[in-house]
Write a protein that holds these residues in place. Structure first.
Motif, mmCIF file in Angstrom:
data_model
loop_
_atom_site.group_PDB
_atom_site.id
_atom_site.type_symbol
_atom_site.label_atom_id
_atom_site.label_comp_id
_atom_site.label_asym_id
_atom_site.label_seq_id
_atom_site.Cartn_x
_atom_site.Cartn_y
_atom_site.Cartn_z
ATOM 1 N N GLU A 230 0.819 -1.217 0.000
ATOM 2 C CA GLU A 230 0.000 0.000 0.000
ATOM 3 C C GLU A 230 0.850 1.263 0.000
ATOM 4 O OE1 GLU A 230 -0.508 -2.652 1.808
ATOM 5 O OE2 GLU A 230 -2.636 -3.209 1.759
ATOM 6 N N SER A 231 2.071 1.165 0.564
ATOM 7 C CA SER A 231 2.915 2.364 0.646
ATOM 8 C C SER A 231 3.729 2.585 -0.631
ATOM 9 C CB SER A 231 3.853 2.230 1.842
ATOM 10 O OG SER A 231 4.568 1.010 1.717
ATOM 11 N N ASP A 232 3.617 1.685 -1.621
ATOM 12 C CA ASP A 232 4.379 1.857 -2.863
ATOM 13 C C ASP A 232 3.832 3.016 -3.695
ATOM 14 O OD1 ASP A 232 5.924 -0.266 -2.159
ATOM 15 O OD2 ASP A 232 5.033 -1.692 -3.565
#
Ligand code: UGA
Length: 429
Positions: A230-232
Motif C-alpha cells: 500500500e505504501s508503494d
C-alpha cells in the motif's frame, strides 16, 4: 436664415403637419403594437407556466408512477430491504449491487442479517441480461435494487431520507482497463463525477455513514517493486481507468479530511468467479473455447508471459465484510467535521500470481477442451505486465486470509458458467 423653428422642424411645407400625422399614426401603431406585445407577453407567460407545470407533472409522474424510483410503494420497498435483522447489525447501501462483486457482497450481508439496499444503473457496458439475472437472485433473497445512477443527487438524498444507512459499500464504477481508450468519458462520469455525488450525499446525511469502496490494483501502474504494498508509488497509472481510481483515492481522502467521513478503499486484484464479468479474460476465454473460437493471449516484451494475482470472489467478499466490520464511525454531522475519522487503504489480492497461459490451461482442463490461442504482443492500451499483492496489512487489520487458489476457483466458475448458459457435456442444451 432658417428660423429656429425651421431648424428644429424641417422647412418643407406640410412636413410639420405631416409629421404630426406621422406621429399620430406612429402613436397609434405604437400603441397597438404595445398592446399586441402585451398580449404576446401574456400568451408567452401562460405558455411558459403551462409548460413548467406540465414538466413538473411529467417529472413527478415519472418519479412517482412510471420511473424506477420514488413514491410510497418504492419507499416501503427501500425501508423493508434496509431493515436490520440481527443485533448490532448494519444497514448498508450497496452501489453497483447488480455488478459482480456487488451481488456477492449484498448476499453475504443479507445472509447474516444486515439490512441491504442495492443501487444499480444497469448500463450496457456488458450484457445487461446478466445484471438482470443477478438482480432476480438478489430479489429472491429479499434485497431490493433501486434502478438509478450514483450521479443522481436527488435520488441519493431521498434514499438517505428513507433509511439512515450506517454504511455505504460503493462498488458502482466503470470497470475494465482497456475499454478506457474507447470510452474515456464513461470513466470520468462514473468513477469521478459519480463518486463525488455519492460522497456529497454521504457528507450531508445525518448520521453520516462509513464508506467502503472499490479502488483497484491498477493504481500501482508502472510500479515494479514486488509484491505491491500500500505504501508503494501509485503516481504512474498506465490507463485512464487506473487514473480515475487513483483520483478516487485522493478525492475520498479529501472528504475524510474536511467532513469527517470514515473511508476505506480496497485495491481489488483481478477478481474472478461465478456470476463474473463477461469483459474479463477468464470469462471471455471460457466463452470462446466453448464456441470453438480463438482467444488472444497477450505477451509482454521479449515474449514474457503476463501474470495476474487472480483473487477469488469469496475471498474478496470476506475482505469487504471485514472492512465494514472494522470501519470506524464517520464523525461529521450537518456537513461539518466533528473530529478525525478513519481513512484506510488495503490490498485485497491472493499473493500468488499466475501467468495468463497457465490460467488458460486450467480452463482447458476444466472445460475438457483445447483453446485456439493467438499469441500477440501486449498492445499499449493500458495493460500492465503483472500484479502481485502484499496483503499483510489487510491480514493484520481485517483478518483477511484468501484461501481459494486459481485451480479451485476456476473450477467453481466453469461449473457455474456451464449451468448458467445451459451447457451439457461441452455443448449448449
Ligand atoms: O486488478 C484490477 O484492479 C483489475 O482487474 C481486472 O483487470 P485485468 O487484470 O486487466 O483483467 P483482465 O481484463 O481479465 O485481464 C487479465 C489478463 O489477461 C490478459 N488478456 C486480456 C484480454 C485478452 O483478450 N487477452 C489477454 O491475454 C490481460 O493482458 C491480463 O494480463 C479488471 O478488469 C479491472 O476492472 C480491475 O480493476
Amino acid at each position: 436664415m432658417p428660423s429656429l423653428e425651421e431648424e428644429l422642424f424641417p422647412s418643407t411645407p406640410g412636413k410639420f403637419k405631416d409629421r404630426s400625422h406621422t406621429m399620430n399614426r406612429q402613436f397609434h401603431r405604437c400603441f397597438s403594437s404595445t398592446s399586441t406585445m402585451f398580449l404576446w407577453a401574456l400568451f408567452l407567460i401562460a405558455l411558459t407556466a403551462s409548460y413548467l407545470s406540465f414538466q413538473s407533472f411529467v417529472d413527478s409522474g415519472s418519479r412517482y408512477f412510471s420511473s424506477s424510483w420514488g413514491g410510497l410503494h418504492w419507499e416501503k420497498q427501500v425501508r423493508t430491504s434496509g431493515q436490520i435483522r440481527r443485533q448490532h447489525g448494519f444497514s448498508v447501501l450497496v452501489t453497483g449491487a447488480a455488478g459482480f462483486v456487488g451481488t456477492h457482497v449484498s448476499l453475504a450481508l443479507k445472509k447474516r442479517g444486515d439490512g441491504v439496499v442495492g443501487l444499480d444503473n444497469f448500463n450496457n457496458y456488458y450484457d445487461p441480461s446478466l445484471k438482470k439475472a443477478r438482480k432476480a437472485l438478489l430479489n429472491s433473497h429479499d434485497i431490493f435494487i433501486v434502478e438509478g445512477d450514483v450521479n443522481d443527487a436527488r435520488m441519493l438524498a431521498k434514499l438517505f431520507d428513507v433509511v439512515a444507512f450506517s454504511h455505504v459499500m460503493h462498488l458502482a464504477a466503470q470497470a475494465g482497463v482497456r475499454y478506457a481508450m474507447e470510452n474515456p468519458h464513461s470513466y470520468v462520469h462514473s468513477n469521478i463525477a459519480g463518486l463525488v455525488t455519492l460522497l456529497e450525499a454521504c457528507k450531508n446525511a445525518d448520521p453520516q455513514p462509513a464508506i467502503v469502496w472499490a479502488s483497484s490494483s491498477s493504481v500501482y501502474g508502472l510500479n515494479d517493486k514486488v509484491p505491491f504494498s500500500e505504501s508503494d508509488r501509485t503516481d504512474r497509472p498506465a490507463s485512464l481507468y487506473a487514473a480515475t481510481k487513483k483520483a478516487g483515492e485522493e478525492i475520498t481522502h479529501t472528504y475524510n479530511h474536511i467532513y469527517g467521513l470514515s473511508v476505506t478503499g480496497l485495491r481489488f486484484f483481478t477478481v474472478y468467479g461465478p456470476w463474473g464479468r463477461p469483459d474479463m479474460a477468464y470469462f471471455s476465454f471460457t466463452r470462446n473455447i466453448l464456441q470453438g473460437k480463438p482467444i488472444t493471449v497477450y505477451r509482454g516484451k521479449n515474449k514474457v508471459d503476463l501474470a495476474r494475482d487472480f483473487t477469488y470472489i469469496d475471498d474478496i467478499v470476506k475482505g469487504c465484510v471485514g472492512s465494514l466490520d472494522t470501519a470506524g464511525k464517520s464523525t461529521g454531522s450537518g456537513g461539518k467535521k466533528r473530529g478525525p475519522a478513519m481513512h484506510r487503504i488495503f490490498n485485497l489480492g491472493n499473493t500468488s500470481p499466475v501467468t495468463v497461459p497457465m490460467m488458460v490451461s486450467i480452463l482447458e482442463k476444466h472445460l475438457k477442451m483445447k483453446a485456439k490461442k493467438n499469441l500477440v504482443e501486449m498492445p499499449g492500451n493500458g495493460d500492465v505486465p503483472f500484479t502481485h499483492a502484499n496483503i499483510s496489512l489487510a491480514r493484520r487489520e481485517l483478518g483477511y486470509k484468501p484461501t481459494i487458489q486459481l485451480e479451485v476457483g476456476l473450477k467453481k466458475f466453469v461449473r457455474w458458467y456451464l449451468s448458467y448458459y445451459h451447457y451439457s457435456h461441452g455443448k449448449p442444451m
